[in-house]
Design an enzyme around this catalytic site. Sequence first.
Site, PDB file in Angstrom:
ATOM      1  N   HIS A 146       0.832  -1.209   0.000  1.00 31.75           N
ATOM      2  CA  HIS A 146       0.000   0.000   0.000  1.00 31.75           C
ATOM      3  C   HIS A 146       0.861   1.252   0.000  1.00 31.75           C
ATOM      4  CE1 HIS A 146      -3.253   2.770   1.014  1.00 31.75           C
ATOM      5  NE2 HIS A 146      -2.560   3.174   2.069  1.00 31.75           N
ATOM      6  N   THR A 371      -3.506   0.094   5.800  1.00 30.38           N
ATOM      7  CA  THR A 371      -4.049  -0.687   4.696  1.00 30.38           C
ATOM      8  C   THR A 371      -3.137  -1.859   4.346  1.00 30.38           C
ATOM      9  OG1 THR A 371      -4.948   1.376   3.841  1.00 30.38           O
ATOM     10  CG2 THR A 371      -5.010  -0.537   2.383  1.00 30.38           C
TER      11      THR A 371
END
Length: 442
Positions: A146, A371
């Site tokens: 991410h 994330t």
Amino acid sequence: MSALADLDVTHDPSLRSWVASAGEGSDFPLQNLPFGVVAPRAGGAPRGVVRIGDDVLDLTGLAVAGLLEDEALAAAKAAGEESLNALFALGAGPRRALRTALHGLLVEGSPAQEQVAALLTPVADVDVLLPGAIGDYTDFYVGIHHAVNVGSIFRPDNPLLPNYKWVPIGYHGRASSIGVSGGTVVRPLGQTKRPDADAPTFVPTQRLDIELELGIWIGPGNELGEPIALDEAEDHVAGFCLLNDWSARDVQAWEYQPLGPFLAKNFASTVSAWVVTPEALAPYRTPWDRPAADPAPLPHLDSEAHRRSCGFDIDLEVHLATARMRAAGEEPALVSSSSTRHMYWSVAQMITHHTSNGCSLRPGDLFGSGTISGPTPGSEGSFLELSHGGTEPITLPNGEKRTFLLDGDEVVLRARAHREGAAPIGFGECRAAVSPSPGGTR
């Protein structure tokens, strides 16, 4: 930290519960037994429960039924309050004793089946609440894929900042706007600036996004000024959940320099309702490693015990149901699949880093992992990544397209841990729908 040393009868995949709905395919079989808080629909105080199949078991009722003793009884009394914070504060010993006792009461052949059955309520008949009273919330950034993907969008010449592989990056979020699965998220207003505009405007976000994260509930805290050592860090974990850190990407792009996330993040986060214990996840631990070419962590963030078993192998999914899909009775569509194997920094490292300057943690504090995206297409944990910054819409099975979320969209996060020789367990859903902004629709 040895996963094998932590396995006992409660992990035996051959055992089944007498609760019929806790059979094969359930997120909540006998081997899971997560904690939560519910309230009767007919009125009454919230109370702590344990989830088994499609039912919840009243822990206050169990505590007075004469079926528990010693540490298990103390844990049930603590868990019966309006939040699980008192249970979190007790630590692993009482929690483990209660889990073992619950297993014995709920397993097929239990002589207490009739007494325990009277304390079960279908989960569909109660309101499921936020399990803890959250004092502080910290969101980390431990998904390296991410970090690279987002960095490539905002800083194509320098996608991964030089400190990333040395320090678990995080920021302090807002606890007051964290809600439990099943609610709605109001599209936020925010200040944004188009690249070709002379001045910013204050409008509803046009780039509403999600982030697929693991949530970590903190158990016993530490005293101010007393850091937590790495090999003791997991003693301070009460359990895990799913976390969706909703994000306004256009607001974020304008405001994040120089101090990082603020209004683009603090308007809403959603967590799943059930606290999956470290004990339930013991069979799914993995070694912790990183590429040989990467720098070794500094000594306070590294140990042999940590490297042996401080990872987790949990499959993660993002599903999307548009308003049109729900009206047609269609199931949410899978848009992304990832895994906690892609976390660059571990839960233990997050805790040790957070307290390394003497910062104190308290029972009921919540961490977000950041994330957790994977390395391949379709494993991205946000729409920012899935749509390559909004330039490439994703197409849903019914032909609808999305770059970012529209009003009426509903996002569902799911997680499941499984491996050969262990019973699969799940986290339940982390679900929320988008409602229009008071300043307009999108």
